[in-house]
Design a protein around this motif. Structure first.
Motif, PDB file in Angstrom:
ATOM      1  N   PRO A  95       0.895  -1.126   0.051  1.00 46.50           N
ATOM      2  CA  PRO A  95       0.022  -0.071   0.031  1.00 46.50           C
ATOM      3  C   PRO A  95       0.899   1.279  -0.120  1.00 46.50           C
ATOM      4  CG  PRO A  95      -0.749  -1.454   1.775  1.00 46.50           C
ATOM      5  CD  PRO A  95       0.421  -2.107   1.038  1.00 46.50           C
ATOM      6  N   GLN A  96       2.031   1.273   0.643  1.00 48.75           N
ATOM      7  CA  GLN A  96       2.766   2.455   0.652  1.00 48.75           C
ATOM      8  C   GLN A  96       3.463   2.741  -0.760  1.00 48.75           C
ATOM      9  OE1 GLN A  96       3.095  -0.331   2.663  1.00 48.75           O
ATOM     10  NE2 GLN A  96       4.258  -0.203   4.684  1.00 48.75           N
ATOM     11  N   ALA A  97       3.488   1.964  -1.531  1.00 45.85           N
ATOM     12  CA  ALA A  97       4.108   2.231  -2.805  1.00 45.85           C
ATOM     13  C   ALA A  97       3.169   3.276  -3.583  1.00 45.85           C
ATOM     14  CB  ALA A  97       4.213   0.910  -3.651  1.00 45.85           C
ATOM     15  N   ASN A  98       1.835   3.076  -3.146  1.00 49.48           N
ATOM     16  CA  ASN A  98       1.082   3.821  -3.933  1.00 49.48           C
ATOM     17  C   ASN A  98       1.135   3.540  -5.637  1.00 49.48           C
ATOM     18  OD1 ASN A  98      -0.268   5.386  -1.790  1.00 49.48           O
ATOM     19  ND2 ASN A  98       1.792   6.794  -1.608  1.00 49.48           N
ATOM     20  N   THR A  99       1.134   2.350  -5.939  1.00 52.60           N
ATOM     21  CA  THR A  99       1.289   1.968  -7.161  1.00 52.60           C
ATOM     22  C   THR A  99      -0.070   2.432  -8.088  1.00 52.60           C
ATOM     23  OG1 THR A  99       2.861   0.405  -6.686  1.00 52.60           O
ATOM     24  CG2 THR A  99       1.955   0.115  -8.808  1.00 52.60           C
ATOM     25  N   PRO A 100      -0.234   2.773  -9.146  1.00 48.03           N
ATOM     26  CA  PRO A 100      -1.345   3.053 -10.058  1.00 48.03           C
ATOM     27  C   PRO A 100      -2.146   1.655 -10.193  1.00 48.03           C
ATOM     28  CG  PRO A 100       0.408   4.265 -10.867  1.00 48.03           C
ATOM     29  CD  PRO A 100       0.969   3.602 -10.059  1.00 48.03           C
ATOM     30  N   LYS A 101      -3.322   1.596  -9.794  1.00 56.58           N
ATOM     31  CA  LYS A 101      -4.105   0.395 -10.009  1.00 56.58           C
ATOM     32  C   LYS A 101      -3.857  -0.294 -11.427  1.00 56.58           C
ATOM     33  CE  LYS A 101      -6.655   0.585  -6.285  1.00 56.58           C
ATOM     34  NZ  LYS A 101      -6.545  -0.183  -5.208  1.00 56.58           N
TER      35      LYS A 101
END
Length: 328
Positions: A95-101
């Motif tokens: 979650p901390q990576a904030n990778t686009p969906k």
């Protein structure tokens, strides 16, 4: 032994290139025949059209077929049944990576294809645990194993080295150097190191081997410590070893590591590692016995000057390769 076919990453990642080079050197050291399967050209066409077509042509070739990154596991359906995929980390799904969906979906697609491999090799128990957490169906896979990364014999040799880099030599002669080595991805937690520098006396100087991201460069300005940081890039291994052998400590505050080469290199060179042992680091450094200084003890350690060595478990590439192939 049958030939080993290696399917490398097409990107310029230092860690993937190092893994590939190490695997090749291990095969050579053990006199195992191999072939590198790599499409000509570059870009999306090479990756998603040329690579699968080339892989399909090699499907009939008897031997072990090794994909060196889980990001290329989409090749598994096109390849020989004796396939091995190496999984390095799952930071994309944190979650901390904030990778686009859309990127998360693509990455999960790769992992789902990896499930079809005959063998999945994780580079650490930490990575294996993440794999089982994020993709639970791998608990039913018949062959998910851990084989820690190897390391070059150069790092294992204990002899001290000399650098020809006069700027480095002068820096170490005039300052008490703390090291920060590697990328500045979110999980590296480099802002902790910068805040530590702000709390330390002026005699300490941070040698950053690699670049800081824009956010951390802003933090450096806010903390007023830019004059206490020297940034260098693309050091030779000899110069890097010189830095490890002469530094006060390596700051390695990562909150997750698929493996953590810098911590291993530093310890082999007699350089103290300041770390919580997060991720895979505690698998080869003895954090539980406090032989690695933990983050909340960093100030106390640096002020005391006491040198503590960590116990190290290490595989050179020759043995790592044989473990990977189940021959060692």
């Amino acid at each position: 032994m049958d030939k080993v076919y290696i399917y490398p990453s097409l990107g310029g990642s230092f860690s993937m290139n190092r893994y590939f080079d190490g695997l090749v050197s291990g095969l050579q050291a053990n006199d195992i025949p191999f072939e590198v399967v790599r499409p000509k050209g570059s870009g999306l066409k090479a990756k998603y059209i040329d690579y699968p077509l080339l892989t399909r042509k090699k499907k009939r070739n008897k031997g072990k077929h090794i994909i060196i990154s889980e990001r290329y596991a989409y090749l598994v359906p096109f390849m020989h049944e004796d396939s091995i995929v190496v999984c390095h980390d799952l930071h994309t799904l944190y979650p901390q990576a904030n990778t686009p969906k859309i990127h998360q979906r693509l990455y999960r697609f790769f992992l789902n294809k990896m499930f079809r491999a005959k063998k999945v090799v994780c580079v650490s128990n930490h990575t294996k645990n993440d794999l089982l957490k994020f993709v639970p169906k791998f608990s039913t896979h018949q062959n998910v194993e851990v084989v820690h990364n190897g390391i070059e014999q150069f790092w294992v040799d204990q002899a001290r080295v000399e650098s020809g880099n006069t700027a480095l030599i002068e820096l170490f002669q005039s300052k008490q150097i703390l090291l920060s080595v590697g990328t500045d991805a979110w999980y590296k937690n480099n802002q902790w190191s910068l805040k530590l520098m702000a709390d330390l006396p002026e005699k300490f100087h941070l040698l950053r081997i690699g670049a800081f991201n824009q956010s951390n460069e802003g933090l450096i300005q806010d903390l007023g410590i830019n004059h206490r940081i020297t940034r260098v890039q693309n050091l030779s291994d000899l110069d890097l070893k010189y830095c490890y052998q002469n530094a006060k400590a390596l700051l390695f505050p990562s909150i997750s590591e698929g493996f953590g080469w810098p911590a291993l290199e530093a310890t082999l060179c007699g350089c103290m590692v300041i770390s919580d042992g997060a991720g895979a680091v505690s698998e080869f450094l003895n954090v539980e016995e406090h032989e690695v200084i933990q983050l909340n003890k960093a100030l106390e350690y640096l002020n005391s000057g006491e040198l503590v060595y960590a116990n190290v478990e290490v595989l050179i590439w020759r043995n790592q390769t044989m473990n990977l192939l189940e021959l060692y």
